[in-house]
Design a protein around this motif. Structure first.
Motif, short mmCIF file in Angstrom:
data_model
loop_
_atom_site.label_atom_id
_atom_site.label_comp_id
_atom_site.label_asym_id
_atom_site.label_seq_id
_atom_site.Cartn_x
_atom_site.Cartn_y
_atom_site.Cartn_z
N GLU A 185 0.83 -1.20 0.00
CA GLU A 185 0.00 0.00 0.00
C GLU A 185 0.87 1.25 0.00
O GLU A 185 1.89 1.33 0.68
CB GLU A 185 -0.90 0.00 1.24
CG GLU A 185 -1.98 1.06 1.20
CD GLU A 185 -3.00 0.87 2.31
OE1 GLU A 185 -3.73 1.84 2.59
OE2 GLU A 185 -3.06 -0.23 2.87
N GLY A 186 0.46 2.24 -0.79
CA GLY A 186 1.22 3.48 -0.89
C GLY A 186 2.41 3.39 -1.82
O GLY A 186 3.24 4.31 -1.88
N ASN A 187 2.48 2.32 -2.60
CA ASN A 187 3.63 2.09 -3.47
C ASN A 187 3.71 3.10 -4.61
O ASN A 187 4.77 3.32 -5.19
CB ASN A 187 3.57 0.67 -4.03
CG ASN A 187 4.96 0.09 -4.31
OD1 ASN A 187 5.97 0.63 -3.88
ND2 ASN A 187 4.99 -1.01 -5.04
N GLU A 188 2.57 3.73 -4.95
CA GLU A 188 2.56 4.73 -6.02
C GLU A 188 3.41 5.95 -5.65
O GLU A 188 3.91 6.67 -6.52
CB GLU A 188 1.12 5.14 -6.36
CG GLU A 188 0.43 6.00 -5.32
CD GLU A 188 -0.09 5.21 -4.12
OE1 GLU A 188 -0.56 5.86 -3.16
OE2 GLU A 188 -0.04 3.96 -4.15
N ARG A 189 3.59 6.20 -4.36
CA ARG A 189 4.43 7.32 -3.93
C ARG A 189 5.91 6.99 -4.07
O ARG A 189 6.74 7.89 -4.09
CB ARG A 189 4.11 7.68 -2.47
CG ARG A 189 2.73 8.26 -2.29
CD ARG A 189 2.48 8.69 -0.84
NE ARG A 189 2.15 7.58 0.04
CZ ARG A 189 2.92 7.13 1.02
NH1 ARG A 189 4.10 7.69 1.24
NH2 ARG A 189 2.53 6.12 1.78
N ARG A 190 6.23 5.70 -4.14
CA ARG A 190 7.62 5.26 -4.27
C ARG A 190 8.02 4.98 -5.70
O ARG A 190 9.11 5.37 -6.15
CB ARG A 190 7.82 4.00 -3.41
CG ARG A 190 9.13 3.29 -3.65
CD ARG A 190 9.25 2.04 -2.77
NE ARG A 190 10.26 1.15 -3.30
CZ ARG A 190 10.01 0.09 -4.08
NH1 ARG A 190 8.76 -0.22 -4.40
NH2 ARG A 190 11.00 -0.67 -4.53
N LEU A 191 7.18 4.29 -6.47
CA LEU A 191 7.50 3.90 -7.84
C LEU A 191 7.20 5.05 -8.80
O LEU A 191 6.18 5.08 -9.48
CB LEU A 191 6.71 2.65 -8.23
CG LEU A 191 7.05 1.36 -7.47
CD1 LEU A 191 6.20 0.20 -7.98
CD2 LEU A 191 8.53 1.02 -7.57
N THR A 192 8.14 5.99 -8.86
CA THR A 192 7.94 7.21 -9.67
C THR A 192 8.83 7.25 -10.90
O THR A 192 8.72 8.18 -11.70
CB THR A 192 8.23 8.44 -8.80
OG1 THR A 192 9.60 8.39 -8.36
CG2 THR A 192 7.30 8.49 -7.59
N GLY A 193 9.74 6.30 -11.01
CA GLY A 193 10.73 6.37 -12.07
C GLY A 193 12.00 7.08 -11.63
O GLY A 193 12.96 7.21 -12.40
#
Length: 442
Positions: free
Chosen positions: A356-364
């Motif tokens: 959960e919240g991985n979209e804040r980490r996987l940014t490129g």
């Protein structure tokens, strides 16, 4: 029962003496965390981590210390079993503070030492207090599944990893181990002997201000660069906690293979593996429990948030290295590429299950790939899947899935990797299209 790799000497872990200062980052705290050899008394054949109680303000000896470290082995055959389970129903993924995991445990007296989970009785707890069952039918049943030595109590006392069921014997929705065990017991999967090496990253927070350990309160340290694997009071924050955890894991029988300071100051990583099948999840969950207990004693907050600090700071992941028997044998590189193709076709399914919240980490950025696209490469830490130079050179080896977040469930991630790469078969059309896209990507 997990193999025991115990330290040869007796060690002490001291609990911190709190002061009125808001931040626990004091000289007294760090000195209290030091693991000191106990040179008094005769040598003993076994080892344990001693837990020392706080001293009272007038410096008189707190008598709890003697009881906390009391060796009961000469007086009774009974042992203490700490039943541990995970509870994924309570959300605690706030960006600063909260552990990112929710583990519960309760203690049970067992009549004699045991060597296998099957020797332990099932137990229960109040599921209405954890959000896992209604009040009118609140019992959740604990099934013992894996045993580890208890580094806090020592002796023959044990930690017991459990999963959870209804009284009728049905796995409750938060029981992810049950489904993982089904996948790993599949004959096709077990024949491939899947290996996992999991890199668990975590962040240490100051207790009262919920700000990373070593950071000035309300301010920022110098930019990233000198902290990764660094040494020195201005670069390494929390080494005593990481070392205490390392030794506790070895004592418990967890297959921990290393540890290091991470890129963001106050952040650490440890590696567990190689572990086969369901063992990977059991060992990671037990290692997380030990880390929770050690940070509890140190007065520091453990966070598994995948992006604890916004901005130009690395996030926290749980990179999962994976191989099958076919990948490790001659010609295994072709099997690895076929596995990567399958993973590309199920990218969305994996991302949805990877924390959960991985979209804040996987940014490129910050050694990650974008959450919206799949990529792979040799020695490229900016890809979804990384293949090592040695694997390419030898034509066999393993792949690294860099997408899982630090708060991922290891039962879910490991079993999904096995399912996608061993059991799942794409259509010929989808496979051909994916092969073209991956060829362009490389």
């Amino acid at each position: 029962m997990a193999q025991i790799l115990a330290p040869s000497m007796q060690w002490q872990m001291r609990m911190p003496k709190y002061s009125n200062i808001a931040s626990p980052m004091t000289t007294k705290m760090w000195s209290s965390l030091l693991m000191k050899q106990n040179k008094k008394g005769t040598n003993r054949s076994s080892a344990k981590f001693r837990v020392l109680a706080l001293k009272s303000e007038d410096s008189t000896v707190n008598r709890l210390e003697d009881l906390l470290n009391l060796d009961i082995t000469p007086y009774t055959d009974k042992i203490i079993a700490e039943y541990i389970c995970q509870n994924n129903t309570i959300s605690c993924w706030n960006r600063i503070g909260g552990t990112g995991i929710d583990m519960r445990s309760k203690s049970k007296t067992i009549s004699k030492p045991v060597e296998h989970p099957s020797e332990l009785p099932k137990w229960n707890y109040d599921g209405s207090s954890t959000g896992q069952a209604p009040g009118e039918d609140s019992e959740v049943i604990l099934y013992p599944q894996a045993i580890f030595k208890d580094p806090f109590r020592g002796g023959n006392n044990i930690l017991v990893i459990c999963d959870t069921y209804t009284p009728a014997g049905e796995p409750i929705p938060t029981n992810k181990r049950h489904r993982a065990a089904e996948i790993f017991s599949n004959s096709k999967v077990s024949a491939e002997v899947p290996w996992f090496g999991i890199e668990q990253e975590y962040t240490l927070l100051q207790q009262n201000v919920k700000w990373p350990l070593g950071w000035p309160v309300g301010a920022y340290p110098g930019p990233q660069g000198p902290y990764y694997c660094g040494a020195g009071a201005d670069k390494s924050f929390g080494r005593d906690i990481a070392d205490a955890h390392y030794k506790a894991c070895l004592y418990a029988g967890i297959n921990i293979s290393g540890t290091n300071g991470e890129v963001m100051p106050g952040q650490w990583e440890y590696q567990v593996g190689p572990s086969v099948g369901i063992d990977a999840g059991d060992h990671i969950w037990c290692s997380r429990y030990l880390l929770e207990r050690i940070t509890e004693q140190a007065g520091v907050v453990l966070s598994l948030d995948p992006k604890p600090i916004e901005g130009d700071w690395n996030g926290a992941g749980c990179h999962t290295n994976y191989s099958t028997k076919s990948m490790r044998e001659e010609g295994g590189y072709e099997t690895i590429k076929k596995a990567i193709l399958n993973l590309s076709l199920r990218h969305k399914e994996h991302i949805s299950a990877y924390g959960e919240g991985n979209e804040r980490r996987l940014t490129g950025k910050h050694e990650t790939a974008s959450i919206d696209s799949f990529s792979w490469g040799v020695a490229n830490r900016g890809c979804s899947i990384r293949v090592g130079r040695e694997t390419e050179k030898q034509g066999k080896g393993y792949l690294e899935d860099r997408r899982p977040a630090s708060n991922m469930d290891p039962y879910v991630v490991t079993s999904l990797l096995a399912e996608t790469t061993i059991l799942w078969e794409p259509t010929l059309e989808a496979e051909a299209l994916a092969a073209q896209k991956l060829a362009l990507n490389v």
